[in-house]
Scaffold this active site. Structure first.
Site, PDB file in Angstrom:
ATOM      1  N   HIS A  59      -8.875  54.108  -5.788  1.00 29.93           N
ATOM      2  CA  HIS A  59      -7.465  52.916  -5.113  1.00 29.93           C
ATOM      3  C   HIS A  59      -7.978  51.760  -4.695  1.00 29.93           C
ATOM      4  O   HIS A  59      -8.043  50.201  -5.003  1.00 29.93           O
ATOM      5  CB  HIS A  59      -6.176  53.226  -5.294  1.00 29.93           C
ATOM      6  CG  HIS A  59      -4.874  52.314  -5.332  1.00 29.93           C
ATOM      7  ND1 HIS A  59      -4.689  51.781  -4.713  1.00 29.93           N
ATOM      8  CD2 HIS A  59      -5.073  52.151  -7.145  1.00 29.93           C
ATOM      9  CE1 HIS A  59      -3.438  50.832  -4.677  1.00 29.93           C
ATOM     10  NE2 HIS A  59      -4.160  50.704  -6.769  1.00 29.93           N
ATOM     11  N   CYS A  60      -8.103  52.155  -3.363  1.00 28.81           N
ATOM     12  CA  CYS A  60      -9.144  51.176  -2.367  1.00 28.81           C
ATOM     13  C   CYS A  60     -10.097  50.876  -2.801  1.00 28.81           C
ATOM     14  O   CYS A  60     -10.343  48.983  -2.393  1.00 28.81           O
ATOM     15  CB  CYS A  60      -9.132  52.355  -1.385  1.00 28.81           C
ATOM     16  SG  CYS A  60      -7.977  53.001  -0.363  1.00 28.81           S
ATOM     17  N   ALA A  61     -10.908  50.789  -3.542  1.00 27.99           N
ATOM     18  CA  ALA A  61     -12.212  50.291  -3.727  1.00 27.99           C
ATOM     19  C   ALA A  61     -12.612  50.078  -5.294  1.00 27.99           C
ATOM     20  O   ALA A  61     -12.586  49.204  -5.365  1.00 27.99           O
ATOM     21  CB  ALA A  61     -13.362  51.048  -3.895  1.00 27.99           C
TER      22      ALA A  61
END
Length: 351
Positions: free
Chosen positions: A341-343
């Site tokens: 999700h962060c990426a």
């Protein structure tokens, strides 16, 4: 797909953050495309090759469901294209790091109109070099010819989680922090988020300050699978009594009694964290809730704990019926303190 320098366009115009009607949709809202970013040697050093393998694997998995546009420094474009394959579009835009959720624009809708909120990325409170990443939101919005809304606060996309109907979850440790918003109160930050992403109801959990680069983003802890349902990353029963388990206990207590924008209590679904993952660094992010929802699917981390990996798939399949769950390894990405999700950052389709 070949590189497309022609996608660049004139800079999108900024508008006042008081624009009425903008609302950040839930992640299950249909996507136009996903944006990602190619890791650099400057940040990842000896781990660059391995983390690039992780990012390429995620990009290829997402491309099986929807278009992917990956930003890369001009000198890295050819290598990124080879690694990601022809289904991924690689564009030459300068970047420092891979965390597109935080550096990219947070898209909002108002009927058939779309805009992107620039949260003024400052390296998570000045913790990392970000001279290129601080301009990524503006560059993407210019490329897509989408209106830019400059937020009156500093934050990151991973610091907020919404249900698409007005409820927003966040950690106090990340947003109510002098390294991002000195002198601003909780009320100030809530007002800014109401104006920019349409939040009307706020659920704040304490979080953890100063122990990871993000000051504990909510998307490592709790996510909405749909309005009224929150998926919570759950540590094992024998987890050490540390700041992370204390943060979980505090968050769980808050979420159990929280009311959403519809005036309803939340249903909590526990998503157990992996246990048998071998030797990992102290900052390794071992949470399944940092998954990413795509058109028709969910991209979920695989940690190598066979039982936990299998259980996570079953839970996520129940949460997202009709969507295909695809697991991908994130070993090096996790060592950097982040996940899938962060990426990633989604651009929603206009209504």
């Amino acid at each position: 797909m070949t590189t497309s320098p022609a996608r660049s366009a004139k800079a999108a115009s900024a508008v006042e953050a008081t624009k009425a009607g903008w609302l950040m949709p839930e992640e299950t809202h249909p996507h136009e495309r996903t944006f990602m970013s190619w890791p650099t040697q400057l940040i990842w050093k000896s781990d660059t090759a391995d983390v690039r393998d992780d990012i390429a694997g995620i990009a290829r998995a997402i491309a099986g469901f929807e278009p992917v546009v990956l930003l890369a420094n001009p000198g890295d474009v050819k290598a990124a294209q080879r690694a990601c394959g022809s289904q991924v579009e690689v564009v030459p835009i300068p970047v420092d790091d891979l965390w597109m959720r935080d550096i990219g624009p947070t898209f909002v809708l108002d009927g058939k109109k779309i805009a992107g909120v620039d949260l003024n990325f400052n390296g998570w409170g000045g913790k990392q070099a970000h001279s290129r990443d601080s301009g990524v939101a503006r560059e993407i919005l210019a490329m897509e010819k989408v209106t830019r809304i400059q937020a009156p606060i500093v934050g990151e996309g991973g610091s907020i989680e919404v249900d698409g109907v007005g409820t927003l979850m966040a950690t106090e440790s990340s947003l109510i922090n002098d390294n991002r918003n000195p002198g601003k109160t909780k009320a100030d930050i809530e007002a800014a988020l109401t104006e920019t992403v349409g939040a009307t109801t706020f659920i704040w959990v304490k979080g953890v300050r100063g122990k990871d680069i993000t000051d504990y983003h909510i998307d490592a802890l709790a996510r909405f699978s749909k309005p009224g349902v929150v998926v919570v990353s759950t540590p094992p029963e024998d987890a050490p009594d540390d700041v992370w388990t204390a943060a979980y206990d505090q968050a769980h207590a808050v979420l159990k009694t929280a009311v959403d924008a519809r005036g309803k209590r939340l249903e909590l679904v526990e998503l157990p964290e992996p246990v048998d993952i071998g030797r990992r660094g102290e900052g390794f992010l071992a949470t399944y809730v940092n998954y990413y929802v795509v058109n028709g699917g969910v991209i979920l981390p695989r940690f190598g704990d066979k039982k936990a990996d299998k259980d996570a798939v079953a839970i996520v399949e129940d949460l997202y019926p009709g969507r295909e769950v695809v697991q991908v390894p994130v070993d090096t990405l996790g060592e950097g303190g982040g996940g899938i999700h962060c990426a990633t950052q989604q651009m929603p389709k206009r209504n």
